[in-house]
Write a protein that holds these residues in place. Structure first.
Motif: not given
Length: 683
Positions: A71-74, A181-191, A228-232
């Protein structure tokens, strides 16, 4: 006013200032020698800076044909730096450097309120000298930005709980959505850590907590899925192809290539596996020189096996650097004397054999202790594991039930909730680069610091004597096992340093026992001894101006053939939209950076995406939008390539310098015969 400023200045932690100065030095020194860093993302930065359309979609090429695989944020932050300061090696990596510094500061801010300034300083310092953190923060990869936003989310959640502000809980989970939106599911590791922490630490009734949890999860979902939804939902004909996806969808990219495939193994993108992926790699592989790894950019591979030589500097970047940012004439570890490309005194190869960019050791419970990943992240892992137990035990209140936790125990659970799931993932996952393990750096730094300060806890009564003894044992075991592990990591390069670490740490532990009055002094010395090896490891990329595409081994993306550029500019017409077409982003990236012109990559990052059909490609050729196709060594035989070979006309190699020695897109270095075809206007 003066009195207020003086009072505030007197409250500043001077040790924190020193640590931040050190961080700035390690992350920022020589970034002006960064070259083009990771060519793949640098090409995207160049392209995104040319139009809002490219900026929004994270387009890899100026024509907006295909996106990068993230994704584009970074990248947005990187583009902003380039727009402000211009395109330079240092401006490309500047945002990563700043986010890396910010992460160290957030560690301090999160630890100090609960455990005091001493623990906070030690944690910030350990974060500072974690090798992979330094290597990542000096590149234009996304990981340093990702870790900053995840720490920011944790800090906001901490404040939300302590101030009883429900809206801050939503903000904290929304920040994880930004990280998605920086690196997708990798971010969810801290949830897991965040949910656990909120439930055990919140002082509100369970109904209120449940309501806030649901709302926070909704905020997480809305922010995560907004881009993601905006793009898809945008017509595929008006946006770039989503690189590395199999269905031209961001959601497919998130849950496929950047999701389940990271755990179970890659099935798209490269079409194969590499040494180090899965369970076949040896955990005993000798993994390069102290952190950072080799650079990208056209390095020859001599008979000795270690890479030597540099590529020509990329136009617009500082002279004296390669595409990957390595200063000309410097060895990998900035040592004056080298043997076969490695510092004198090192045993084993200076680089990993095979495709080291995927060398992550053998899957299993010991993977993080093996050299492949351990030399990057695990220098204080044993100390952190003992610290996790020690800190929880030290905070135990006998007056409460075992399930009733206090503030210190809650914070320990947060960091443990971060460390354990993330560590488990990297222990079994099949498809990732070693530098992804920066995700483990924050909890390792904090828990290792807690091991030290918890071990100093004094017994307040005879009843506490037993607990104080156990804390002391845990501290001793943590320091001892950490010294042994570090010695194991160092032995392949400097056996004498291994012996120094073992002997000096042992002496410090013995003196702590024999002279209790000087316990803090000898403990400090013991910790200093354990910082010697990782401290040396982190200095090497800083001194050498390292900014590698893949911080542990480097990702060769080839050199820029200036003769090819000259030939194409002379023979392409004014109506031509693309300088040339090729199969993969690794071949195209240096040319986009060099010329700022569009290069079509029909196969995306690794050459296997179905970004365009043969029918549409032939129409572009017929319309004169693309007139040349450049086939490099890592080209697959898809329908377009077969058509090009059948109907295209080979251009004489002497006209454009077709044979060169380059590093291919997956790290294998050798002689490459690249072929340029002039495309037919019919057929």
């Amino acid at each position: 006013m003066y009195a207020k400023l003086k009072k505030r200045f007197s409250q500043v932690d001077r040790w924190l200032v020193v640590i931040l100065i050190l961080v700035t030095f390690l992350y920022g020194l020589n970034i002006w020698e960064a070259g083009s860093a990771n060519d793949f993302y640098t090409a995207a930065i160049v392209s995104m800076s040319k139009s809002w359309h490219n900026f929004w979609y994270a387009s890899f090429d100026p024509a907006g044909f295909i996106t990068v695989d993230k994704p584009p944020v970074a990248l947005w932050f990187m583009v902003i730096c380039v727009k402000i300061f211009g395109l330079h090696g240092w401006s490309i990596v500047l945002s990563s450097v700043l986010f890396g510094i910010g992460s160290v500061y957030l560690i301090y801010k999160m630890v100090k309120p609960t455990f005091g300034p001493l623990t906070a300083r030690i944690a910030a310092f350990f974060m500072t000298i974690t090798p992979i953190v330094v290597a990542d923060s000096r590149t234009n990869n996304m990981d340093a930005t990702l870790v900053f936003f995840l720490l920011l989310a944790g800090w906001v959640l901490q404040r939300a709980i302590r101030k009883r502000r429900g809206w801050l809980v939503l903000v904290s989970f929304a920040l994880v959505g930004v990280a998605f939106n920086i690196k997708m599911l990798q971010a969810y590791m801290v949830l897991p850590a965040m949910y656990l922490y909120y439930w055990v630490a919140s002082r509100q009734n369970w109904k209120r907590v449940l309501t806030q949890t649901v709302l926070a999860t909704l905020a997480l979902a809305v922010v995560s899925l907004s881009w993601p939804l905006a793009v898809d939902s945008t017509s595929k004909s008006t946006r770039p192809y989503i690189g590395s996806s199999s269905t031209n969808s961001v959601l497919n990219l998130a849950f496929g290539y950047n999701g389940t495939q990271r755990l179970f193994g890659q099935t798209t993108g490269t079409g194969g596996t590499f040494s180090g992926m899965g369970t076949k790699a040896s955990g005993k592989t000798k993994t390069g020189a102290p952190t950072g790894g080799t650079k990208q950019g056209g390095m020859k591979k001599p008979a000795g096996g270690a890479p030597t030589g540099q590529a020509k500097p990329t136009s617009g970047m500082k002279k004296g650097t390669t595409n990957g940012g390595k200063p000309s004439g410097k060895s990998l570890s900035s040592m004056p004397k080298t043997t076969k490309g490695r510092p004198t005194g090192m045993k084993g190869g200076a680089g990993q054999g095979g495709n080291g960019i995927f060398n992550v050791g053998t899957a299993g419970v010991t993977r993080l202790f093996q050299t492949a990943l351990g030399r990057q992240i695990s220098w204080f892992l044993p100390l952190a594991l003992f610290g996790m137990v020690a800190a929880y035990l030290a905070a135990y209140d006998r007056k409460k039930k075992w399930w009733q936790t206090n503030r210190k125990q809650q914070d320990v659970l947060y960091w443990a909730g971060w460390l354990i799931p993330v560590g488990a993932f990297f222990s079994v996952a099949n498809f990732f680069h070693p530098y992804y393990t920066i995700m483990l750096a924050p909890p390792l730094a904090v828990l290792a610091a807690l091991a030290i300060t918890s071990g100093l806890k004094k017994a307040k009564s005879k009843r506490d004597d037993k607990r104080a003894c156990w804390l002391r044992y845990l501290l001793f075991m943590g320091l001892g096992t950490t010294a042994c592990l570090q010695s194991y990591y160092v032995w392949a390069y400097y056996p004498w340093l291994s012996l120094v670490i073992l002997i000096l740490t042992a002496v410090a532990l013995v003196m702590m026992t024999l002279i209790p009055a000087k316990e803090r002094l000898f403990l400090t010395l013991g910790v200093v001894f354990l910082c010697l090896a990782p401290g040396f490891w982190v200095l090497t990329p800083t001194i050498s101006g390292e900014s590698a595409a893949v911080p542990t081994t480097g990702l060769g993306t080839g050199t820029v053939n200036t003769q090819l550029i000259k030939y194409l500019k002379q023979h392409n017409g004014k109506s031509t939209a693309y300088l040339f077409a090729t199969t993969d982003s690794n071949t195209a990236a240096p040319y986009i950076i060099k010329t700022g012109q569009a290069v079509m990559t029909i196969g995306g990052h690794n050459g296997t995406d179905n970004a365009i059909s043969l029918k549409k490609f032939k129409q572009l050729v017929k319309d004169g939008k693309v007139k040349y196709f450049y086939i490099s060594s890592h080209t697959n035989n898809n329908a377009i390539v077969k058509w090009v070979k059948k109907y295209g006309t080979k251009v004489k190699a002497s006209a454009y310098g077709g044979t060169s020695e380059t590093a291919n897109g997956m790290g294998a270095i050798g002689s490459t015969s690249a072929t340029l075809y002039r495309l037919p206007s019919s057929n």
